[in-house]
Motif scaffolding. Structure first.
Motif, PDB file in Angstrom:
ATOM      1  N   TYR A   1       0.839  -1.345   0.159  1.00  0.00           N
ATOM      2  CA  TYR A   1       0.033   0.046  -0.042  1.00  0.00           C
ATOM      3  C   TYR A   1       0.943   1.253   0.143  1.00  0.00           C
ATOM      4  CZ  TYR A   1      -4.220  -2.689   0.626  1.00  0.00           C
ATOM      5  OH  TYR A   1      -5.272  -3.425   0.381  1.00  0.00           O
TER       6      TYR A   1
ATOM      7  N   ASP B   1       1.110   3.632   1.842  1.00  0.00           N
ATOM      8  CA  ASP B   1       1.959   3.875   3.144  1.00  0.00           C
ATOM      9  C   ASP B   1       3.019   2.841   3.557  1.00  0.00           C
ATOM     10  OD1 ASP B   1       0.625   1.579   4.056  1.00  0.00           O
ATOM     11  OD2 ASP B   1      -0.463   2.536   5.636  1.00  0.00           O
TER      12      ASP B   1
ATOM     13  N   SER C   1      -8.415  -9.722   1.795  1.00  0.00           N
ATOM     14  CA  SER C   1      -9.197  -8.549   1.150  1.00  0.00           C
ATOM     15  C   SER C   1      -8.583  -7.912   0.230  1.00  0.00           C
ATOM     16  CB  SER C   1      -9.709  -7.573   2.364  1.00  0.00           C
ATOM     17  OG  SER C   1     -10.725  -8.080   3.367  1.00  0.00           O
TER      18      SER C   1
ATOM     19  N   GLN D   1     -19.443  -8.185   1.893  1.00  0.00           N
ATOM     20  CA  GLN D   1     -20.065  -8.877   2.896  1.00  0.00           C
ATOM     21  C   GLN D   1     -21.179  -8.318   3.308  1.00  0.00           C
ATOM     22  OE1 GLN D   1     -17.058  -8.071   6.020  1.00  0.00           O
ATOM     23  NE2 GLN D   1     -18.034  -9.467   7.460  1.00  0.00           N
TER      24      GLN D   1
HETATM   25  P1  ADP Z   1     -12.206  -5.863   5.417  1.00  0.00           P
HETATM   26  O1  ADP Z   1     -10.928  -6.708   6.195  1.00  0.00           O
HETATM   27  O2  ADP Z   1     -13.454  -6.428   5.356  1.00  0.00           O
HETATM   28  O3  ADP Z   1     -11.721  -5.251   3.986  1.00  0.00           O
HETATM   29  P2  ADP Z   1     -11.117  -3.837   7.334  1.00  0.00           P
HETATM   30  O4  ADP Z   1     -12.177  -3.198   8.477  1.00  0.00           O
HETATM   31  O5  ADP Z   1      -9.867  -4.544   7.232  1.00  0.00           O
HETATM   32  O6  ADP Z   1     -12.298  -4.769   6.543  1.00  0.00           O
HETATM   33  O7  ADP Z   1     -11.008  -2.422   6.005  1.00  0.00           O
HETATM   34  C1  ADP Z   1     -11.966  -1.843   5.750  1.00  0.00           C
HETATM   35  C2  ADP Z   1     -11.263  -0.807   4.912  1.00  0.00           C
HETATM   36  O8  ADP Z   1     -10.201  -0.015   5.538  1.00  0.00           O
HETATM   37  C3  ADP Z   1     -10.757  -1.232   3.517  1.00  0.00           C
HETATM   38  O9  ADP Z   1     -11.121  -0.326   2.372  1.00  0.00           O
HETATM   39  C4  ADP Z   1      -9.218  -1.296   3.887  1.00  0.00           C
HETATM   40  O10 ADP Z   1      -8.570  -1.156   2.579  1.00  0.00           O
HETATM   41  C5  ADP Z   1      -9.178  -0.213   4.647  1.00  0.00           C
HETATM   42  N1  ADP Z   1      -7.880  -0.470   5.568  1.00  0.00           N
HETATM   43  C6  ADP Z   1      -7.768  -1.679   6.403  1.00  0.00           C
HETATM   44  N2  ADP Z   1      -6.480  -1.491   7.103  1.00  0.00           N
HETATM   45  C7  ADP Z   1      -6.068  -0.291   6.804  1.00  0.00           C
HETATM   46  C8  ADP Z   1      -5.026   0.257   7.139  1.00  0.00           C
HETATM   47  N3  ADP Z   1      -4.026  -0.228   7.922  1.00  0.00           N
HETATM   48  N4  ADP Z   1      -4.564   1.582   6.700  1.00  0.00           N
HETATM   49  C9  ADP Z   1      -5.415   2.068   5.775  1.00  0.00           C
HETATM   50  N5  ADP Z   1      -6.463   1.518   5.444  1.00  0.00           N
HETATM   51  C10 ADP Z   1      -6.697   0.318   5.753  1.00  0.00           C
END
Ligand code: ADP
Ligand code: ADP
Length: 226
Positions: A13, A15, A44, A83
């Motif tokens: 990603y 970051d 995911s 989901q």
């Molecule tokens: P899931 O695992 O069902 O995708 P998450 O809660 O992990 O649900 O993620 C929801 C959203 O947040 C997604 O779009 C994901 O890309 C983003 N996301 C998850 N973790 C991070 C992170 N560490 N930093 C930035 N965005 C994140």
């Protein structure tokens, strides 16, 4: 035949998070594959890479022998069931199912035929004129599945679609999914962190941990070998 072939897939990603680290796996045509692993292991991210929602950093994705790594989402022939279903709240069940066909400019006769077929297969006849807000969770899931399946994708991805349901409904929906999988003759990739669900559903299991694929094999070999 191999339906999906993933080679060297890596996602970093912006970051700097290495979410998926050089993974390989393949799925045979018509299999029910469960992608399993703990929260944060990269499920995911893998799913979103397959469907083209996020660009991959490295690697190759092939569907039916065709390299789709950089293809736009709408050209991939991959369906995704979210989901939380993400039905259009202002459209009826029937309109929700027909929507994608309209966007693809399928003509009206064929649209009607395909919607009728899938509505019957999903046993949604009595709900076709309802609004999503009037439906139970299980009914919403059937509509979400119908909306993806009516487009006849080569591959259907399901992102923890039974996550929020109580146990009894979950078991019922699992049976429905297995029935649909048999009837539709489509390759499924089902994401979950629940091992008991994986054992009930899967032909093949891909086990992820910490951004890597740890195992990819039949359900018998993943869970029964010492
Ligand atoms: P899931 O695992 O069902 O995708 P998450 O809660 O992990 O649900 O993620 C929801 C959203 O947040 C997604 O779009 C994901 O890309 C983003 N996301 C998850 N973790 C991070 C992170 N560490 N930093 C930035 N965005 C994140
Ligand atoms: P899972 O679906 O297995 O819960 P994810 O693919 O959502 O795993 O996340 C894998 C890793 O990538 C986690 O460390 C998560 O925090 C991180 N991540 C997910 N989305 C983003 C994002 N948009 N930006 C940065 N990091 C992310």
């Amino acid at each position: 035949d191999v339906a999906l072939d993933v080679r060297g897939l890596t996602k970093i990603y912006p970051d700097g998070t290495l979410a998926v680290d050089d993974i390989d796996f393949s799925i045979n045509d018509g299999d029910f594959c469960v992608l399993i692993g703990p929260s944060g292991c990269g499920k995911s991210t893998t799913l979103h890479s397959l469907v083209g929602k996020i660009p991959v950093t490295e690697g190759e994705v092939r569907l039916g022998g065709v390299d789709i790594t950089d293809a736009p989402t709408y050209e991939r022939d991959i369906g995704l069931v979210f989901q939380d279903f993400q039905l259009f709240p202002h459209l009826t069940v029937g309109e929700n199912i027909e929507y994608g066909l309209q966007r693809l400019q399928v003509d009206a006769d064929e649209r009607a035929e395909r919607v009728t077929n899938i509505v019957e297969m999903m046993r949604l006849e009595s709900l076709a004129d309802r609004q999503p807000e009037e439906l139970s969770a299980g009914q919403k899931q059937r509509v979400a599945l119908a909306r993806s399946m009516v487009l006849e994708p080569k591959l259907l991805l399901l992102d923890e679609p039974l996550g929020d349901m109580d146990y009894k409904l979950q078991k019922h929906m699992e049976r429905e999914l297995l029935r649909l999988h048999r009837e539709l003759d489509t390759t499924f990739v089902y994401v979950t962190h629940d091992q008991t669900q994986a054992m009930r559903l899967a032909d093949q299991i891909v086990v992820m941990n910490d951004g890597k694929v740890e195992q990819s094999d039949s359900v018998e070999r993943v869970y029964n070998e010492p």
